[in-house]
Scaffold this motif. Sequence first.
Motif, mmCIF file in Angstrom:
data_model
loop_
_atom_site.group_PDB
_atom_site.id
_atom_site.type_symbol
_atom_site.label_atom_id
_atom_site.label_comp_id
_atom_site.label_asym_id
_atom_site.label_seq_id
_atom_site.Cartn_x
_atom_site.Cartn_y
_atom_site.Cartn_z
ATOM 1 N N LEU A 1 15.146 32.841 48.205
ATOM 2 C CA LEU A 1 15.696 33.243 49.596
ATOM 3 C C LEU A 1 15.156 34.213 50.578
ATOM 4 C CD1 LEU A 1 19.525 32.250 48.783
ATOM 5 C CD2 LEU A 1 17.977 30.775 50.088
ATOM 6 N N GLY A 2 14.954 35.054 49.779
ATOM 7 C CA GLY A 2 14.373 36.405 50.489
ATOM 8 C C GLY A 2 12.947 36.302 50.908
ATOM 9 N N MET A 3 12.177 35.696 50.005
ATOM 10 C CA MET A 3 10.773 35.275 50.430
ATOM 11 C C MET A 3 10.785 34.251 51.682
ATOM 12 S SD MET A 3 8.887 35.016 46.875
ATOM 13 C CE MET A 3 9.626 33.903 46.142
ATOM 14 N N MET A 4 11.668 33.391 51.599
ATOM 15 C CA MET A 4 11.708 32.476 52.817
ATOM 16 C C MET A 4 12.159 32.989 53.934
ATOM 17 S SD MET A 4 10.486 29.954 51.515
ATOM 18 C CE MET A 4 10.518 28.818 53.006
ATOM 19 N N GLY A 5 12.764 34.328 53.882
ATOM 20 C CA GLY A 5 13.194 34.975 55.077
ATOM 21 C C GLY A 5 14.483 34.931 55.445
ATOM 22 N N PHE A 6 15.432 34.371 54.319
ATOM 23 C CA PHE A 6 16.778 34.368 54.402
ATOM 24 C C PHE A 6 17.545 35.987 54.419
ATOM 25 C CE2 PHE A 6 21.277 34.395 52.798
ATOM 26 C CZ PHE A 6 21.975 33.426 53.605
ATOM 27 N N LYS A 7 18.217 36.521 55.594
ATOM 28 C CA LYS A 7 18.773 37.730 55.491
ATOM 29 C C LYS A 7 20.232 37.542 56.149
ATOM 30 C CE LYS A 7 14.602 40.244 56.367
ATOM 31 N NZ LYS A 7 13.622 40.189 57.580
ATOM 32 N N VAL A 8 20.872 38.320 55.701
ATOM 33 C CA VAL A 8 22.652 38.595 56.133
ATOM 34 C C VAL A 8 22.502 39.874 56.673
ATOM 35 C CG1 VAL A 8 24.896 38.700 55.963
ATOM 36 C CG2 VAL A 8 23.447 37.177 54.490
ATOM 37 N N VAL A 9 22.560 40.142 58.000
ATOM 38 C CA VAL A 9 22.628 41.151 58.871
ATOM 39 C C VAL A 9 24.317 41.834 59.105
ATOM 40 C CG1 VAL A 9 22.112 42.745 61.063
ATOM 41 C CG2 VAL A 9 20.466 40.874 59.986
ATOM 42 N N ILE A 10 24.613 42.791 58.429
ATOM 43 C CA ILE A 10 26.146 43.285 58.748
ATOM 44 C C ILE A 10 26.077 44.603 59.546
ATOM 45 C CG2 ILE A 10 26.904 42.020 56.657
ATOM 46 C CD1 ILE A 10 27.187 44.619 55.106
ATOM 47 N N ASN A 11 27.234 44.758 59.878
ATOM 48 C CA ASN A 11 27.580 46.182 60.333
ATOM 49 C C ASN A 11 28.281 46.978 59.332
ATOM 50 O OD1 ASN A 11 30.314 45.422 60.561
ATOM 51 N ND2 ASN A 11 30.094 45.029 62.999
#
Length: 142
Positions: free
Chosen positions: A111-121
């Motif tokens: 998932l990381g290699m495919m560009g999946f990211k969760v952006v949190i504050n």
Amino acid sequence: MPNTPLFAGLVIDEAGKPAESAFIGSDPCYVVNDDGFKRHIPAEQVDRAVLAQMAEMMKGSEDLISEQAAKMLGQEDPFSKAIIEQQLKNIDKQFDALMQTGIPEDMRAYLGMMGFKVVINYHGEIVRVEQPGSAGGEGDNE
């Protein structure tokens, strides 16, 4: 509860810095560095919010998703498609099981290699979820 946060290695803060994984007792957390102060955010809070967003994106498209999944599995018969579609309609139950078992490390790496990211504050609120193949950002039409 899994022994690591569900999206460990895939969560970043608003500045783009990776959130670390840690524990408070036996509870997994994401750790966001807020100008030197390490804020521990319960992983379940973030993980369930991400899964809820994913479920919302799938709503209404279960038919198309099940058809494509059946093709990918080489099981294009109507029964396989119906089973997959039913599983998608009961996705909340699938997510509960996923929360218990966790996501395998190799799948998180993929998932990381495919560009999946969760952006949190630093409060643990999801700012955005960046998914491969989705437009994302301010240009979304809802």
